[in-house]
Motif scaffolding. Structure first.
Motif, PDB file in Angstrom:
ATOM      1  N   LYS A 295     -59.090 -26.374  89.565  1.00 24.02           N
ATOM      2  CA  LYS A 295     -59.453 -25.744  90.424  1.00 24.02           C
ATOM      3  C   LYS A 295     -59.674 -26.486  91.676  1.00 24.02           C
ATOM      4  O   LYS A 295     -58.796 -26.714  92.602  1.00 24.02           O
ATOM      5  CB  LYS A 295     -60.319 -25.079  90.866  1.00 24.02           C
ATOM      6  CG  LYS A 295     -60.327 -23.819  91.695  1.00 24.02           C
ATOM      7  CD  LYS A 295     -61.610 -22.868  91.685  1.00 24.02           C
ATOM      8  CE  LYS A 295     -61.847 -21.421  92.724  1.00 24.02           C
ATOM      9  NZ  LYS A 295     -62.359 -20.919  92.089  1.00 24.02           N
ATOM     10  N   SER A 296     -60.207 -27.932  91.158  1.00 22.97           N
ATOM     11  CA  SER A 296     -60.357 -28.762  92.151  1.00 22.97           C
ATOM     12  C   SER A 296     -60.190 -30.351  91.468  1.00 22.97           C
ATOM     13  O   SER A 296     -60.749 -30.074  90.457  1.00 22.97           O
ATOM     14  CB  SER A 296     -61.424 -28.765  93.617  1.00 22.97           C
ATOM     15  OG  SER A 296     -62.532 -28.471  92.095  1.00 22.97           O
ATOM     16  N   LEU A 297     -59.745 -31.199  92.639  1.00 19.83           N
ATOM     17  CA  LEU A 297     -60.693 -33.121  91.789  1.00 19.83           C
ATOM     18  C   LEU A 297     -61.277 -33.035  93.300  1.00 19.83           C
ATOM     19  O   LEU A 297     -60.592 -32.869  94.149  1.00 19.83           O
ATOM     20  CB  LEU A 297     -59.975 -33.524  91.684  1.00 19.83           C
ATOM     21  CG  LEU A 297     -59.370 -35.117  91.564  1.00 19.83           C
ATOM     22  CD1 LEU A 297     -60.487 -35.700  90.335  1.00 19.83           C
ATOM     23  CD2 LEU A 297     -58.355 -35.751  90.868  1.00 19.83           C
ATOM     24  N   VAL A 298     -62.632 -33.608  92.442  1.00 15.49           N
ATOM     25  CA  VAL A 298     -63.309 -34.739  93.611  1.00 15.49           C
ATOM     26  C   VAL A 298     -63.341 -36.078  93.754  1.00 15.49           C
ATOM     27  O   VAL A 298     -63.533 -36.202  92.059  1.00 15.49           O
ATOM     28  CB  VAL A 298     -64.954 -34.142  94.279  1.00 15.49           C
ATOM     29  CG1 VAL A 298     -65.364 -34.675  94.739  1.00 15.49           C
ATOM     30  CG2 VAL A 298     -64.455 -32.462  94.079  1.00 15.49           C
ATOM     31  N   ILE A 299     -63.349 -36.952  94.702  1.00 17.71           N
ATOM     32  CA  ILE A 299     -63.160 -38.497  93.882  1.00 17.71           C
ATOM     33  C   ILE A 299     -63.447 -38.704  95.491  1.00 17.71           C
ATOM     34  O   ILE A 299     -64.152 -38.275  96.929  1.00 17.71           O
ATOM     35  CB  ILE A 299     -61.733 -38.836  93.985  1.00 17.71           C
ATOM     36  CG1 ILE A 299     -61.107 -38.794  95.386  1.00 17.71           C
ATOM     37  CG2 ILE A 299     -60.948 -38.842  92.725  1.00 17.71           C
ATOM     38  CD1 ILE A 299     -59.243 -39.642  95.868  1.00 17.71           C
ATOM     39  N   THR A 300     -64.112 -40.298  95.769  1.00 15.59           N
ATOM     40  CA  THR A 300     -64.706 -41.121  96.718  1.00 15.59           C
ATOM     41  C   THR A 300     -63.778 -41.601  97.319  1.00 15.59           C
ATOM     42  O   THR A 300     -63.047 -41.814  96.882  1.00 15.59           O
ATOM     43  CB  THR A 300     -65.882 -41.973  95.828  1.00 15.59           C
ATOM     44  OG1 THR A 300     -65.065 -42.889  95.375  1.00 15.59           O
ATOM     45  CG2 THR A 300     -66.847 -41.184  95.226  1.00 15.59           C
ATOM     46  N   ASP A 301     -64.210 -42.276  98.168  1.00 17.54           N
ATOM     47  CA  ASP A 301     -63.226 -42.938  99.112  1.00 17.54           C
ATOM     48  C   ASP A 301     -63.475 -43.869  99.019  1.00 17.54           C
ATOM     49  O   ASP A 301     -63.420 -45.005  99.516  1.00 17.54           O
ATOM     50  CB  ASP A 301     -63.342 -42.782 100.157  1.00 17.54           C
ATOM     51  CG  ASP A 301     -64.452 -43.100 100.961  1.00 17.54           C
ATOM     52  OD1 ASP A 301     -65.910 -43.327 100.482  1.00 17.54           O
ATOM     53  OD2 ASP A 301     -64.554 -42.845 102.828  1.00 17.54           O
ATOM     54  N   SER A 302     -64.041 -44.873  97.698  1.00 21.44           N
ATOM     55  CA  SER A 302     -64.009 -46.232  97.208  1.00 21.44           C
ATOM     56  C   SER A 302     -62.960 -46.978  96.957  1.00 21.44           C
ATOM     57  O   SER A 302     -62.614 -48.121  97.106  1.00 21.44           O
ATOM     58  CB  SER A 302     -64.847 -46.654  95.363  1.00 21.44           C
ATOM     59  OG  SER A 302     -63.589 -46.167  94.333  1.00 21.44           O
ATOM     60  N   ILE A 303     -60.907 -46.517  96.549  1.00 27.70           N
ATOM     61  CA  ILE A 303     -59.961 -46.690  96.819  1.00 27.70           C
ATOM     62  C   ILE A 303     -59.511 -45.807  97.874  1.00 27.70           C
ATOM     63  O   ILE A 303     -59.588 -44.919  98.128  1.00 27.70           O
ATOM     64  CB  ILE A 303     -59.563 -46.524  95.713  1.00 27.70           C
ATOM     65  CG1 ILE A 303     -60.346 -47.350  95.004  1.00 27.70           C
ATOM     66  CG2 ILE A 303     -58.000 -47.033  95.451  1.00 27.70           C
ATOM     67  CD1 ILE A 303     -59.397 -46.423  93.320  1.00 27.70           C
ATOM     68  N   GLU A 304     -58.902 -46.761  98.578  1.00 22.08           N
ATOM     69  CA  GLU A 304     -58.374 -46.154  99.899  1.00 22.08           C
ATOM     70  C   GLU A 304     -56.884 -44.999  99.831  1.00 22.08           C
ATOM     71  O   GLU A 304     -56.364 -45.125  99.213  1.00 22.08           O
ATOM     72  CB  GLU A 304     -57.660 -47.542 101.236  1.00 22.08           C
ATOM     73  CG  GLU A 304     -56.891 -46.426 102.552  1.00 22.08           C
ATOM     74  CD  GLU A 304     -56.510 -47.288 103.004  1.00 22.08           C
ATOM     75  OE1 GLU A 304     -56.235 -46.943 104.406  1.00 22.08           O
ATOM     76  OE2 GLU A 304     -56.722 -48.263 102.952  1.00 22.08           O
ATOM     77  N   PRO A 305     -56.841 -42.944  99.803  1.00 20.80           N
ATOM     78  CA  PRO A 305     -56.344 -42.801  99.016  1.00 20.80           C
ATOM     79  C   PRO A 305     -54.848 -42.906 100.244  1.00 20.80           C
ATOM     80  O   PRO A 305     -55.502 -43.043 100.823  1.00 20.80           O
ATOM     81  CB  PRO A 305     -56.841 -41.370 100.191  1.00 20.80           C
ATOM     82  CG  PRO A 305     -58.484 -41.610 100.279  1.00 20.80           C
ATOM     83  CD  PRO A 305     -58.857 -43.102 101.026  1.00 20.80           C
ATOM     84  N   THR A 306     -53.675 -42.351  99.318  1.00 18.09           N
ATOM     85  CA  THR A 306     -52.379 -42.524  99.803  1.00 18.09           C
ATOM     86  C   THR A 306     -52.634 -40.926 100.451  1.00 18.09           C
ATOM     87  O   THR A 306     -53.498 -40.037  99.797  1.00 18.09           O
ATOM     88  CB  THR A 306     -51.959 -42.771  99.233  1.00 18.09           C
ATOM     89  OG1 THR A 306     -51.637 -42.173  97.648  1.00 18.09           O
ATOM     90  CG2 THR A 306     -51.622 -43.690  98.275  1.00 18.09           C
ATOM     91  N   ASP A 307     -51.091 -40.942 101.350  1.00 17.99           N
ATOM     92  CA  ASP A 307     -51.660 -39.850 101.791  1.00 17.99           C
ATOM     93  C   ASP A 307     -51.097 -39.005 100.857  1.00 17.99           C
ATOM     94  O   ASP A 307     -51.240 -37.694 101.564  1.00 17.99           O
ATOM     95  CB  ASP A 307     -49.366 -40.046 102.719  1.00 17.99           C
ATOM     96  CG  ASP A 307     -49.856 -40.573 103.734  1.00 17.99           C
ATOM     97  OD1 ASP A 307     -51.185 -41.292 104.632  1.00 17.99           O
ATOM     98  OD2 ASP A 307     -49.109 -41.358 104.565  1.00 17.99           O
ATOM     99  N   ALA A 308     -49.924 -38.961  99.735  1.00 19.77           N
ATOM    100  CA  ALA A 308     -49.962 -37.840  98.725  1.00 19.77           C
ATOM    101  C   ALA A 308     -50.916 -37.281  98.457  1.00 19.77           C
ATOM    102  O   ALA A 308     -50.618 -36.401  97.955  1.00 19.77           O
ATOM    103  CB  ALA A 308     -49.181 -38.415  97.726  1.00 19.77           C
TER     104      ALA A 308
END
Length: 337
Positions: free
Chosen positions: A276-289
């Protein structure tokens, strides 16, 4: 030598939005910004760093994840540390939200390296005197360094997020799940924070990258399962674990992963998965995808790192940030509990 009045932040190119967010967070109480510098690549891809501001006698914090491209970002960090050391900085702390090469922490077979130890040696040789990171893949990596290493945990942030997301439906039917036996300690830590039971998905591999069999240890029927792990790379194990949990009667599956490496087919797999959801942190800069995938959500780490940097600079406790209650003021406004 002048007295250091404020901590000074400088960033490489690995995750500029996070560095700016940390500086912004710290500037609430202090007039802080990022040190003026440039990182340039020559035609042959050699990296050159020039620091424009005076850093003599300053307490410097380099914010740089060693994520993809890992080698370029690692070299940036090493060269920046060398530039600061040669510019007479008083102390250099490497703030590495995602510590690359952490999965190479031991010799799994003959004639292989321990690359995490090699990276530790290079950081110290470059002039780094302290490391601040988050959710090291293996806790023993702290022992690879002969300098202080502060390893922060994402679990207090995740606990705040879970309490916020499930406050309407309650936590009575929530169960924390470790996707493998090796991650039980991490999952148990989060389960304690939210007072939830624990289950384990035991996986067996025929060879690297291929999962032969998965077995669920614990009764997940009728439960909202929360899978907890430190790294999600290609998301194969994660999506398969979610399927197995649903097959065993789970009503929903959510995942909380600290470092969203999300390489190769990961984003497509996650968008098509039963999660239903995946929650990540911004420790790695997320891509646009990653940003545009509806079932992926990103929680900020800037308040945590900003407070940790201030505590290191002040000489106060960093371990106090391991408690959810301590972090609540830092995340005030984001989570209305």
């Amino acid at each position: 030598m002048p007295t250091t009045l404020e901590p000074k932040l400088i960033t490489g190119t690995a995750n500029i939005p996070l560095a700016k967010a940390i500086a912004r967070r710290m500037s609430i109480h202090r007039n802080l910004g990022l040190v003026n510098a440039r990182v340039e690549r020559f035609n042959d891809q050699e990296i050159f760093v020039e620091v424009y501001d005076n850093v003599r006698g300053e307490d410097m914090f380099i914010i740089q994840s060693t994520s993809r491209p890992a080698n370029d970002n690692l070299m940036e960090l090493l060269i920046m540390a060398d530039a600061l050391r040669r510019s007479s900085a008083k102390r250099i702390t490497a703030v590495i939200p995602y510590f690359g090469y952490a999965r190479q922490d031991r010799r799994a077979k003959a004639r292989t390296p321990i690359s995490a130890k090699l990276v530790a040696n290079m950081l110290v040789e470059a002039g780094v005197e302290r490391v601040l990171t988050m959710d090291l893949h293996a806790a023993q990596i702290q022992g690879f360094f002969d300098i202080p290493v502060d390893n922060l945990y994402a679990s207090p942030i995740f606990a705040l997020d879970i309490l916020h997301q499930f406050k309407d439906t309650g936590l009575n039917d929530v169960m924390v799940v470790s996707p493998d036996v090796g991650g039980v300690a991490r999952a148990r830590e989060l389960a304690k924070r939210i007072n939830a039971p624990l289950a384990i998905v035991d996986k067996r591999r025929e060879k690297p990258g291929e999962i032969a069999e998965m077995t669920v240890i614990g009764d997940v029927s009728g439960k909202k399962c929360i899978i907890v792990d430190d790294i999600c790379d290609t998301a194969g194990t994660l999506c398969k674990a979610a399927e197995v949990l649903m097959e065993h009667g789970a009503t929903e599956v959510h995942s909380y992963i600290t470092h969203g490496v999300l390489s190769g087919p990961a984003v497509e797999r996650i968008s098509n998965s039963v999660m239903k959801s995946l929650v990540i942190t911004d420790s790695i800069e997320p891509t646009d995808a990653v940003k545009n995938t509806p079932n992926i959500r990103i929680v900020p780490t800037a308040p945590l790192f900003a407070q940790a940097i201030l505590n290191i600079w002040n000489g106060t406790s960093v371990s106090s940030l391991f408690e959810t209650e301590t972090l609540e003021p830092a995340y005030e406004g984001l989570y209305d509990l």
